[in-house]
Design a protein around this motif. Structure first.
Motif, PDB file in Angstrom:
ATOM      1  N   TYR A  68      28.376  45.081  29.644  1.00 49.18           N
ATOM      2  CA  TYR A  68      28.769  44.074  30.218  1.00 49.18           C
ATOM      3  C   TYR A  68      30.428  43.691  29.956  1.00 49.18           C
ATOM      4  CZ  TYR A  68      30.524  42.114  24.898  1.00 49.18           C
ATOM      5  OH  TYR A  68      31.067  41.689  23.731  1.00 49.18           O
ATOM      6  N   VAL A  69      30.175  42.851  30.878  1.00 47.07           N
ATOM      7  CA  VAL A  69      32.233  42.339  30.944  1.00 47.07           C
ATOM      8  C   VAL A  69      31.557  41.093  30.948  1.00 47.07           C
ATOM      9  CG1 VAL A  69      33.675  42.270  32.980  1.00 47.07           C
ATOM     10  CG2 VAL A  69      32.734  43.902  32.851  1.00 47.07           C
ATOM     11  N   GLN A  70      32.977  40.679  30.060  1.00 49.78           N
ATOM     12  CA  GLN A  70      33.158  39.030  29.547  1.00 49.78           C
ATOM     13  C   GLN A  70      34.842  39.024  29.367  1.00 49.78           C
ATOM     14  OE1 GLN A  70      30.131  37.678  26.559  1.00 49.78           O
ATOM     15  NE2 GLN A  70      32.228  36.892  25.650  1.00 49.78           N
ATOM     16  N   LEU A  71      35.030  37.545  30.122  1.00 53.93           N
ATOM     17  CA  LEU A  71      36.619  37.389  29.861  1.00 53.93           C
ATOM     18  C   LEU A  71      36.841  36.538  28.350  1.00 53.93           C
ATOM     19  CD1 LEU A  71      36.058  34.201  32.537  1.00 53.93           C
ATOM     20  CD2 LEU A  71      37.800  36.033  32.969  1.00 53.93           C
ATOM     21  N   SER A  72      38.186  37.658  28.236  1.00 56.56           N
ATOM     22  CA  SER A  72      38.641  37.225  26.905  1.00 56.56           C
ATOM     23  C   SER A  72      39.120  35.972  26.481  1.00 56.56           C
ATOM     24  CB  SER A  72      39.860  37.940  27.079  1.00 56.56           C
ATOM     25  OG  SER A  72      40.419  37.633  27.900  1.00 56.56           O
ATOM     26  N   PRO A  73      39.131  35.068  26.184  1.00 58.69           N
ATOM     27  CA  PRO A  73      39.929  33.493  25.920  1.00 58.69           C
ATOM     28  C   PRO A  73      41.203  33.228  26.307  1.00 58.69           C
ATOM     29  CG  PRO A  73      39.262  34.630  22.811  1.00 58.69           C
ATOM     30  CD  PRO A  73      39.313  35.616  24.773  1.00 58.69           C
ATOM     31  N   GLU A  80      33.186  45.752  45.347  1.00 61.13           N
ATOM     32  CA  GLU A  80      32.319  45.841  46.749  1.00 61.13           C
ATOM     33  C   GLU A  80      32.380  44.353  48.035  1.00 61.13           C
ATOM     34  OE1 GLU A  80      28.291  45.275  45.382  1.00 61.13           O
ATOM     35  OE2 GLU A  80      27.912  47.552  45.669  1.00 61.13           O
ATOM     36  N   ALA A  81      33.269  43.570  47.109  1.00 58.41           N
ATOM     37  CA  ALA A  81      32.583  42.174  47.919  1.00 58.41           C
ATOM     38  C   ALA A  81      34.947  42.199  48.159  1.00 58.41           C
ATOM     39  CB  ALA A  81      33.514  41.135  46.973  1.00 58.41           C
ATOM     40  N   MET A  82      35.509  43.680  47.898  1.00 58.83           N
ATOM     41  CA  MET A  82      37.158  43.600  47.878  1.00 58.83           C
ATOM     42  C   MET A  82      37.081  44.589  49.289  1.00 58.83           C
ATOM     43  SD  MET A  82      38.947  42.501  44.695  1.00 58.83           S
ATOM     44  CE  MET A  82      40.370  42.825  45.476  1.00 58.83           C
ATOM     45  N   GLY A  83      35.938  45.123  48.899  1.00 59.94           N
ATOM     46  CA  GLY A  83      35.435  46.886  50.716  1.00 59.94           C
ATOM     47  C   GLY A  83      36.682  47.697  49.755  1.00 59.94           C
ATOM     48  N   ARG A  95      37.455  38.296  41.533  1.00 56.80           N
ATOM     49  CA  ARG A  95      36.640  38.354  41.640  1.00 56.80           C
ATOM     50  C   ARG A  95      35.179  38.812  40.317  1.00 56.80           C
ATOM     51  NH1 ARG A  95      36.718  35.882  44.907  1.00 56.80           N
ATOM     52  NH2 ARG A  95      37.510  36.027  47.347  1.00 56.80           N
ATOM     53  N   ILE A  96      36.061  40.064  39.598  1.00 57.45           N
ATOM     54  CA  ILE A  96      35.558  39.929  38.309  1.00 57.45           C
ATOM     55  C   ILE A  96      34.940  39.515  37.514  1.00 57.45           C
ATOM     56  CG2 ILE A  96      35.897  41.476  36.173  1.00 57.45           C
ATOM     57  CD1 ILE A  96      37.583  43.211  37.181  1.00 57.45           C
ATOM     58  N   ALA A  97      35.281  38.293  37.382  1.00 55.04           N
ATOM     59  CA  ALA A  97      35.382  36.840  36.742  1.00 55.04           C
ATOM     60  C   ALA A  97      34.433  36.675  36.930  1.00 55.04           C
ATOM     61  CB  ALA A  97      36.513  35.915  36.393  1.00 55.04           C
ATOM     62  N   PHE A 151      32.373  45.050  37.660  1.00 54.29           N
ATOM     63  CA  PHE A 151      33.577  45.182  38.455  1.00 54.29           C
ATOM     64  C   PHE A 151      33.060  46.275  39.564  1.00 54.29           C
ATOM     65  CE2 PHE A 151      35.325  45.496  34.821  1.00 54.29           C
ATOM     66  CZ  PHE A 151      37.040  45.681  34.276  1.00 54.29           C
ATOM     67  N   THR A 152      31.536  47.069  39.564  1.00 53.53           N
ATOM     68  CA  THR A 152      31.029  47.511  41.000  1.00 53.53           C
ATOM     69  C   THR A 152      30.734  46.365  41.973  1.00 53.53           C
ATOM     70  OG1 THR A 152      30.158  48.834  39.167  1.00 53.53           O
ATOM     71  CG2 THR A 152      29.387  48.279  41.587  1.00 53.53           C
TER      72      THR A 152
END
Length: 285
Positions: A59-64, A28-31, A16-18, A23-24
């Motif tokens: 920002y939030v970004q996927l690591s390798p 919300e999506a997961m309640g 979901r985060i990806a 994170f926010t």
């Protein structure tokens, strides 16, 4: 350590985060709370022995390693959900109405996220005007509606709001001493009524040059250079420009979007929460 099974809730939080980039929005999506989602991810990273995201205050970004884990994580959740669904005899259904001024180009991706939340849920979506959708919701023709504006209603859940503008083709020029040509949707349309009221209050002469059965048709009229349309930036055709400041047109307000639903729990509610969170993310852009 690697013999221990993965926590599926933590894996779902990671996905979901990806997908939502936040994170926010994932919470919300997961309640759940943002703190709970952060804790799930922290435990998953500890279990895997690597960081899955690069995080900064902005920002939030996927690591390798996180990018490499994303598709296997989705596959793992899909297998799990299909295994549970195999025990369910009756497929559940949810009927959703979405306002034409709300259902933008992101709709396919939003539906996909809803399906990913519950692949066994049958999703029915209809597009229409906000007023018509609310009336049909009251007649129980829809389980849920997502609509623009909130006239005389107080039972909806606020999702987000968007700024509107007066958009036209870059090559369009207003002819001197002629009313402003407006491309708009047919009645009933709250945005159409609001735009007309603002133009009248500002003393701007205008005329309907095109009336479309949906936002897609109005956007096509803008592309064809017929005139000006009141649209949100998400809906404008590529290359269209906001001519409001140049023509000194009245400023359009930020218009809210609300969700009305009778669904309170169960699998459809989980899928609806995922749709709502994803839509908030898309609308905020």
């Amino acid at each position: 350590m690697m013999d221990q099974p993965l926590d599926l809730d933590a894996v779902r939080a990671f996905v979901r985060i990806a997908e939502l980039g936040s994170f926010t929005h994932a919470a919300e999506a997961m309640g759940a709370t943002q703190g709970a989602v952060s804790l799930k991810l922290k435990r998953l990273e500890k279990r895997l022995g690597c960081r899955l995201f690069e995080r900064t205050p902005r920002y939030v970004q996927l690591s390798p390693r996180g990018a490499a884990f994303l598709d296997p994580a989705r596959e793992l959740l899909g297998v799990h959900d299909r295994a549970l669904a195999s025990l369910v005899r009756e497929r559940q259904r949810i009927a959703i109405g979405i306002s034409d001024h709300v259902a933008g180009p992101e709709l396919p991706a939003l539906i996909a996220r809803m399906n990913a939340q519950d692949p066994q849920l049958a999703i029915e979506i209809r597009i229409g005007s906000s007023d018509d959708l609310l009336q049909r919701f009251d007649r129980r023709e829809f389980d849920t509606v997502i609509v623009r504006l909130q006239a005389r209603r107080s039972d909806g859940e606020f999702l987000t709001e968007e700024q509107f503008g007066w958009f036209a083709s870059p090559s369009w020029q207003q002819r001197a001493d002629e009313p402003l040509p407006i491309a708009t949707m047919a009645e009933p349309c709250g945005v159409r009524a609001l735009a007309g009221q603002l133009l009248d209050a500002a003393g701007v002469p205008w005329t309907e040059i095109f009336v479309g059965g949906g936002v897609t048709a109005v956007a096509a009229a803008v592309t064809a250079g017929l005139g000006v349309a009141a649209l949100s930036p998400r809906m404008v055709p590529f290359g269209a420009v906001d001519v409001g400041p140049r023509l000194r047109l009245p400023t359009l307000p930020r218009l809210p979007i609300f969700l009305h639903t009778r669904i309170r729990d169960g699998r459809p509610r989980d899928a609806l929460a995922a749709l709502s969170a994803a839509f908030r993310s898309a609308a905020r852009g």
